[in-house]
Design a protein around this motif. Structure first.
Motif, PDB file in Angstrom:
ATOM      1  N   LEU A   1      -7.703 -21.819 -41.587  1.00 15.79           N
ATOM      2  CA  LEU A   1      -8.130 -20.790 -40.646  1.00 15.79           C
ATOM      3  C   LEU A   1      -9.775 -20.889 -40.699  1.00 15.79           C
ATOM      4  O   LEU A   1     -10.126 -20.766 -41.967  1.00 15.79           O
ATOM      5  CB  LEU A   1      -7.469 -19.362 -40.858  1.00 15.79           C
ATOM      6  N   PHE A   2     -10.334 -20.847 -39.792  1.00 13.53           N
ATOM      7  CA  PHE A   2     -12.050 -20.979 -40.095  1.00 13.53           C
ATOM      8  C   PHE A   2     -12.670 -20.733 -38.669  1.00 13.53           C
ATOM      9  O   PHE A   2     -12.081 -20.493 -37.674  1.00 13.53           O
ATOM     10  CB  PHE A   2     -12.382 -22.502 -40.368  1.00 13.53           C
ATOM     11  N   LEU A   3     -13.977 -20.353 -38.903  1.00 14.64           N
ATOM     12  CA  LEU A   3     -14.932 -20.172 -37.941  1.00 14.64           C
ATOM     13  C   LEU A   3     -15.437 -21.392 -37.409  1.00 14.64           C
ATOM     14  O   LEU A   3     -15.898 -22.184 -38.208  1.00 14.64           O
ATOM     15  CB  LEU A   3     -15.968 -19.060 -38.613  1.00 14.64           C
ATOM     16  N   GLN A   4     -15.430 -21.512 -36.248  1.00 14.34           N
ATOM     17  CA  GLN A   4     -16.036 -22.559 -35.529  1.00 14.34           C
ATOM     18  C   GLN A   4     -17.569 -23.036 -35.862  1.00 14.34           C
ATOM     19  O   GLN A   4     -18.147 -23.967 -36.131  1.00 14.34           O
ATOM     20  CB  GLN A   4     -15.884 -22.597 -33.982  1.00 14.34           C
ATOM     21  N   SER A   5     -18.381 -21.741 -35.750  1.00 19.66           N
ATOM     22  CA  SER A   5     -19.820 -22.027 -36.322  1.00 19.66           C
ATOM     23  C   SER A   5     -20.087 -22.290 -37.791  1.00 19.66           C
ATOM     24  O   SER A   5     -21.090 -22.716 -37.909  1.00 19.66           O
ATOM     25  CB  SER A   5     -20.495 -20.778 -36.022  1.00 19.66           C
ATOM     26  N   GLN A   6     -19.112 -22.311 -38.646  1.00 24.37           N
ATOM     27  CA  GLN A   6     -19.140 -22.774 -39.961  1.00 24.37           C
ATOM     28  C   GLN A   6     -19.184 -24.440 -39.900  1.00 24.37           C
ATOM     29  O   GLN A   6     -19.218 -24.668 -41.318  1.00 24.37           O
ATOM     30  CB  GLN A   6     -18.335 -22.087 -40.869  1.00 24.37           C
ATOM     31  N   VAL A   7     -18.706 -24.858 -39.121  1.00 27.44           N
ATOM     32  CA  VAL A   7     -18.204 -26.488 -39.249  1.00 27.44           C
ATOM     33  C   VAL A   7     -19.186 -27.136 -38.183  1.00 27.44           C
ATOM     34  O   VAL A   7     -18.926 -27.094 -36.891  1.00 27.44           O
ATOM     35  CB  VAL A   7     -16.806 -26.617 -38.715  1.00 27.44           C
ATOM     36  N   PRO A   8     -20.453 -27.578 -38.381  1.00 20.46           N
ATOM     37  CA  PRO A   8     -21.347 -28.319 -37.791  1.00 20.46           C
ATOM     38  C   PRO A   8     -20.741 -29.572 -36.968  1.00 20.46           C
ATOM     39  O   PRO A   8     -21.218 -29.949 -35.826  1.00 20.46           O
ATOM     40  CB  PRO A   8     -22.479 -28.921 -38.562  1.00 20.46           C
ATOM     41  N   ALA A   9     -19.620 -30.020 -37.185  1.00 20.69           N
ATOM     42  CA  ALA A   9     -19.224 -31.376 -36.308  1.00 20.69           C
ATOM     43  C   ALA A   9     -18.853 -30.798 -35.140  1.00 20.69           C
ATOM     44  O   ALA A   9     -18.968 -31.587 -34.026  1.00 20.69           O
ATOM     45  CB  ALA A   9     -18.050 -31.735 -37.135  1.00 20.69           C
ATOM     46  N   HIS A  10     -18.372 -29.117 -34.701  1.00 21.91           N
ATOM     47  CA  HIS A  10     -18.148 -29.054 -33.348  1.00 21.91           C
ATOM     48  C   HIS A  10     -19.295 -29.284 -32.465  1.00 21.91           C
ATOM     49  O   HIS A  10     -19.211 -29.772 -31.318  1.00 21.91           O
ATOM     50  CB  HIS A  10     -17.612 -27.956 -33.413  1.00 21.91           C
ATOM     51  N   THR A  11     -20.387 -28.658 -32.720  1.00 22.01           N
ATOM     52  CA  THR A  11     -21.657 -28.858 -32.091  1.00 22.01           C
ATOM     53  C   THR A  11     -22.010 -30.294 -31.839  1.00 22.01           C
ATOM     54  O   THR A  11     -22.592 -30.862 -30.776  1.00 22.01           O
ATOM     55  CB  THR A  11     -22.907 -27.878 -32.333  1.00 22.01           C
ATOM     56  N   GLU A  12     -22.048 -31.013 -33.145  1.00 20.00           N
ATOM     57  CA  GLU A  12     -22.524 -32.359 -32.842  1.00 20.00           C
ATOM     58  C   GLU A  12     -21.916 -33.084 -32.005  1.00 20.00           C
ATOM     59  O   GLU A  12     -22.296 -33.928 -31.288  1.00 20.00           O
ATOM     60  CB  GLU A  12     -22.608 -33.033 -34.513  1.00 20.00           C
ATOM     61  N   LEU A  13     -20.426 -33.242 -32.153  1.00 18.45           N
ATOM     62  CA  LEU A  13     -19.597 -33.821 -31.415  1.00 18.45           C
ATOM     63  C   LEU A  13     -19.709 -33.526 -29.982  1.00 18.45           C
ATOM     64  O   LEU A  13     -19.706 -34.518 -28.975  1.00 18.45           O
ATOM     65  CB  LEU A  13     -18.097 -33.823 -31.743  1.00 18.45           C
ATOM     66  N   ALA A  14     -19.930 -32.394 -29.647  1.00 19.88           N
ATOM     67  CA  ALA A  14     -20.272 -31.838 -28.355  1.00 19.88           C
ATOM     68  C   ALA A  14     -21.199 -32.401 -27.767  1.00 19.88           C
ATOM     69  O   ALA A  14     -21.118 -32.746 -26.551  1.00 19.88           O
ATOM     70  CB  ALA A  14     -20.185 -30.046 -28.293  1.00 19.88           C
ATOM     71  N   TRP A  15     -22.472 -32.511 -28.324  1.00 14.79           N
ATOM     72  CA  TRP A  15     -23.453 -33.306 -27.731  1.00 14.79           C
ATOM     73  C   TRP A  15     -23.138 -34.927 -27.324  1.00 14.79           C
ATOM     74  O   TRP A  15     -23.411 -35.252 -26.284  1.00 14.79           O
ATOM     75  CB  TRP A  15     -24.719 -33.145 -28.668  1.00 14.79           C
ATOM     76  N   LEU A  16     -22.481 -35.263 -28.388  1.00 15.69           N
ATOM     77  CA  LEU A  16     -22.232 -36.967 -28.038  1.00 15.69           C
ATOM     78  C   LEU A  16     -20.989 -36.993 -26.960  1.00 15.69           C
ATOM     79  O   LEU A  16     -21.365 -37.844 -26.108  1.00 15.69           O
ATOM     80  CB  LEU A  16     -21.492 -37.473 -29.384  1.00 15.69           C
ATOM     81  N   LEU A  17     -20.285 -35.868 -26.639  1.00 11.45           N
ATOM     82  CA  LEU A  17     -19.331 -36.273 -25.534  1.00 11.45           C
ATOM     83  C   LEU A  17     -19.889 -35.611 -24.374  1.00 11.45           C
ATOM     84  O   LEU A  17     -19.563 -36.116 -23.322  1.00 11.45           O
ATOM     85  CB  LEU A  17     -18.191 -35.153 -25.859  1.00 11.45           C
ATOM     86  N   GLN A  18     -20.994 -34.639 -24.471  1.00  6.41           N
ATOM     87  CA  GLN A  18     -21.823 -34.372 -23.246  1.00  6.41           C
ATOM     88  C   GLN A  18     -22.365 -35.746 -22.659  1.00  6.41           C
ATOM     89  O   GLN A  18     -22.415 -35.704 -21.309  1.00  6.41           O
ATOM     90  CB  GLN A  18     -22.766 -33.499 -23.534  1.00  6.41           C
ATOM     91  N   CYS A  19     -22.694 -36.457 -23.702  1.00  3.42           N
ATOM     92  CA  CYS A  19     -23.365 -37.622 -22.820  1.00  3.42           C
ATOM     93  C   CYS A  19     -22.300 -38.957 -22.690  1.00  3.42           C
ATOM     94  O   CYS A  19     -22.736 -39.953 -21.992  1.00  3.42           O
ATOM     95  CB  CYS A  19     -24.398 -38.300 -23.994  1.00  3.42           C
ATOM     96  N   ASN A  20     -21.300 -38.421 -22.647  1.00  2.00           N
ATOM     97  CA  ASN A  20     -19.967 -39.373 -22.151  1.00  2.00           C
ATOM     98  C   ASN A  20     -19.073 -38.646 -21.147  1.00  2.00           C
ATOM     99  O   ASN A  20     -18.095 -38.670 -21.204  1.00  2.00           O
ATOM    100  CB  ASN A  20     -19.186 -39.823 -23.515  1.00  2.00           C
ATOM    101  N   SER A  21     -19.841 -37.795 -20.534  1.00  2.00           N
ATOM    102  CA  SER A  21     -18.895 -36.943 -19.362  1.00  2.00           C
ATOM    103  C   SER A  21     -19.873 -36.710 -18.431  1.00  2.00           C
ATOM    104  O   SER A  21     -21.129 -36.838 -18.576  1.00  2.00           O
ATOM    105  CB  SER A  21     -18.284 -35.705 -20.073  1.00  2.00           C
ATOM    106  N   TYR A  22     -19.288 -35.943 -17.212  1.00  2.00           N
ATOM    107  CA  TYR A  22     -20.158 -36.166 -15.889  1.00  2.00           C
ATOM    108  C   TYR A  22     -20.252 -34.694 -15.406  1.00  2.00           C
ATOM    109  O   TYR A  22     -19.272 -33.865 -15.494  1.00  2.00           O
ATOM    110  CB  TYR A  22     -19.518 -37.112 -14.990  1.00  2.00           C
ATOM    111  N   MET A  23     -21.189 -34.366 -14.723  1.00  2.00           N
ATOM    112  CA  MET A  23     -21.266 -33.029 -14.006  1.00  2.00           C
ATOM    113  C   MET A  23     -20.268 -33.055 -13.068  1.00  2.00           C
ATOM    114  O   MET A  23     -19.554 -31.776 -12.957  1.00  2.00           O
ATOM    115  CB  MET A  23     -22.882 -33.061 -13.512  1.00  2.00           C
ATOM    116  N   GLY A  24     -19.737 -34.108 -12.232  1.00  2.00           N
ATOM    117  CA  GLY A  24     -18.908 -33.946 -11.372  1.00  2.00           C
ATOM    118  C   GLY A  24     -17.582 -33.449 -12.190  1.00  2.00           C
ATOM    119  O   GLY A  24     -16.862 -32.602 -11.376  1.00  2.00           O
ATOM    120  N   GLU A  25     -17.350 -33.664 -13.279  1.00  2.00           N
ATOM    121  CA  GLU A  25     -16.136 -33.280 -14.040  1.00  2.00           C
ATOM    122  C   GLU A  25     -16.270 -31.731 -14.138  1.00  2.00           C
ATOM    123  O   GLU A  25     -15.201 -30.951 -13.907  1.00  2.00           O
ATOM    124  CB  GLU A  25     -15.757 -34.001 -15.419  1.00  2.00           C
TER     125      GLU A  25
END
Ligand code: AMP
Ligand code: TRP
Length: 328
Positions: free
Chosen positions: A78-102
């Motif tokens: 059980l954990f808080l999302q904001s305590q784990v930096p991987a979530h925001t870091e990966l989110a950025w990498l995925l933002q650059c691999n997904s599309y506004m159309g989606e």
């Protein structure tokens, strides 16, 4: 081992609709082949304005509720999302691999943003952060309610596309939905889902609600003019919702309920449902009250974040390798 991941936003009291999806969280922990991660997705909550003090309290309330509904911190993380930096870091990498159309196709964004005067970019990219949550743990199964189906499909699309482009990187997750109660509807308007953000306090029932409030909310729930008790979402959404709640919390099939209440009006059904819900949530409330102020809670979250960090930082490293980032 199979990895299970899910998240709930700390943006108001957990209601019966959330709980219906969360019953699967508890079921999945009982299979020792599952390694379950359950997250308080506080970063998702701030996509809409939050009072800092309220967000703080709601986050700890949700942590205590996770345990009160039966999640065992010895078996699950059980954990808080904001305590784990991987979530925001990966989110950025995925933002650059997904599309506004989606993102433009996401119905939750369209519904929410239509009601607002100013919309944050975070609300728009919210589904990408959710995809990052899931993909950062090599997740196999995601227990959620029906309303998250579209977000989960997007997550799968992003994972598959990334794997095709950069070589096998992500596990492609599958959703697990409740058989009954995948979508609990509002008590005041059974054509819309029960939602934390509905301002009508009688539209929803929170897990920590008083008995009097539960009674009032059910007794005034919208039904229809004929008094026949049967499941028929199209013509009788109000009664169908009450039957669904009864089935989920009374552990009885809808068929049995239709038999039991044959020839009776809505009054009896409602009266009995009030009791079923009160009895069901009583032990949850008691356990919650023991936990809420305890130091134990913060310890559990700290340990959870450490374990979550270990797993997810490895996945992010793998992703960065594939994309060509220099790492030491
Ligand atoms: P949220 O409160 O949006 O973070 O949702 C937490 C979990 O509850 C997710 O798995 C949702 O799919 C589920 N959920 C939210 N509202 C409902 C509802 N009205 N009926 C069933 N499940 C729901
Ligand atoms: N978007 C989900 C909801 O509103 C919450 C959520 C965030 C989630 N990240 C997740 C659910 C990852 C499952 C997996 O209900």
């Amino acid at each position: 081992m199979k990895r299970v991941f899910s998240g709930v936003q700390p943006s108001g009291m957990i209601h019966l609709g959330n709980y219906s999806a969360m019953q699967n969280f508890v079921k999945l922990q009982e299979d020792s082949n599952n390694d379950c991660f359950y997250c308080i997705v506080d970063l998702h909550s701030v996509t809409v304005p939050q009072d800092p003090k309220v967000l703080y309290e709601n986050s700890l309330e949700l942590a205590a509720l996770y345990i009160a509904i039966g999640l065992d911190p010895k078996k699950v993380t059980l954990f808080l999302q904001s305590q784990v930096p991987a979530h925001t870091e990966l989110a950025w990498l995925l933002q650059c691999n997904s599309y506004m159309g989606e993102l433009n196709r996401m119905t939750q964004f369209k519904d929410k943003s239509q009601k607002m005067t100013s919309v944050t970019t975070g609300l728009y990219t919210y589904p990408i952060l959710m995809a990052a949550d899931i993909l950062a743990y090599d997740t196999n199964y995601v227990p959620v309610g029906d309303d998250q189906k579209q977000h989960l499909e997007l997550t799968r699309d992003i994972a598959l596309r990334f794997n095709n482009k950069f070589g096998n990187t992500f596990t492609v997750p599958e959703g697990i939905y409740p058989k009954v109660g995948a979508r609990i509807m509002s008590l005041d308007d059974p054509t819309t889902k029960m939602s934390k953000s509905n301002p009508n306090e009688f539209s929803k029932i929170g897990l920590l609600e008083t008995d009097a409030k539960i009674k009032k909310s059910i007794m005034r729930a919208t039904t229809d003019s004929d008094s026949e008790i049967r499941l028929d979402w199209e013509n009788k959404p109000g009664v169908s919702n009450l039957l669904t709640l009864y089935s989920v919390f009374g552990n009885i099939s809808i068929k049995e309920l239709e038999e039991k209440y044959k020839g009776q009006g809505y009054g009896n059904l409602k009266k009995d449902l009030v009791q079923v819900i009160i009895n069901y949530i009583k032990p949850i409330k008691e356990r919650y009250n023991e936990l809420r102020g305890s130091d134990e809670l913060k310890e559990i979250l700290k340990e959870g974040a450490m374990r979550a960090n270990e797993i997810s930082s490895d996945v992010v490293k793998r992703v960065k390798d594939k994309m060509g980032f220099v790492q030491f």
